[in-house]
Design an enzyme around this catalytic site. Sequence first.
Site, PDB file in Angstrom:
ATOM      1  N   LEU A 100       0.870  -1.166   0.000  1.00  0.00           N
ATOM      2  CA  LEU A 100       0.000   0.000   0.000  1.00  0.00           C
ATOM      3  C   LEU A 100       0.910   1.220   0.000  1.00  0.00           C
ATOM      4  CD1 LEU A 100      -2.793  -0.868   2.640  1.00  0.00           C
ATOM      5  CD2 LEU A 100      -2.953  -0.957   0.143  1.00  0.00           C
ATOM      6  N   ASP A 101       0.526   2.258  -0.734  1.00  0.00           N
ATOM      7  CA  ASP A 101       1.328   3.473  -0.758  1.00  0.00           C
ATOM      8  C   ASP A 101       1.517   4.007   0.656  1.00  0.00           C
ATOM      9  OD1 ASP A 101       1.205   3.192  -3.487  1.00  0.00           O
ATOM     10  OD2 ASP A 101      -0.355   4.711  -3.758  1.00  0.00           O
ATOM     11  N   LYS A 102       2.548   4.802   0.835  1.00  0.00           N
ATOM     12  CA  LYS A 102       2.868   5.345   2.158  1.00  0.00           C
ATOM     13  C   LYS A 102       1.701   6.120   2.751  1.00  0.00           C
ATOM     14  CE  LYS A 102       6.689   7.645   4.577  1.00  0.00           C
ATOM     15  NZ  LYS A 102       8.014   8.314   4.408  1.00  0.00           N
TER      16      LYS A 102
END
Length: 239
Positions: free
Chosen positions: A101-103
């Site tokens: 998952l993106d930051k």
Amino acid sequence: MRLDKFLSEKGIGTRKQIKEYVKNGRATINCVVAKNSDQHIDENNDEIAFDGNILTYKEFYYFMLNKPQGVVSSTREGRSKTVVDLLKDEGVKDLFPVGRLDKDTVGLLLLTNDGVLAHNLLSPKKHVEKEYEVYLEHDITDEDMHRLEEGVDIGDDEKTLPAKAFRAEDKEGHQIIHLIIHEGRFHQVKRMLNAVGNEVVFLRRLSMGSLKLDGDLAEGEYRALTEDEIDCLINSNKN
């Protein structure tokens, strides 16, 4: 299994450290102080304890994390905190996140040491469903919802696979959309919305395959998967 390997897999320490711990009488086998760190045990039937705490053996571990913003979905990332850091108190070696998952993206993330399950969940051939809750910069039209469902050009060699999209409201009454995709391309949801002239301002993953985000988990909290959840994930991805 050797005692030192068992204790190492439980996160007790390095083989060198464990040798010293055993020498100091900190480990017991069936209530008897262990004599050597290299002696063999029956990890499934012997009672192994360290400092009086009984240790149970499991080959594979499965945890559901409600990933918070600002944490990286990897095992190591320089100075940034990783999702594995959030579970360090579990003392389980070789945990890794299944997918990324993106930051700045929150929500469901599975962490495990089961490489076979991870491969099956991430394999492009499996088309495992992933559902996202998407907050947008501006309202989306019916036409753009239809385009998302048909597949859009996000700059790759092929359009995205057909998806499912529907409108909803969050607990505060804000209009959002739910997007269900069957791929895991880089920044896919954000790129899909950019392709229809919109912008994602907040993104949460709600499910991956049969696994649903536990609504009782606050961001940053995690729990072990139940036996039913594990069985559903494994059995639904065997073929």
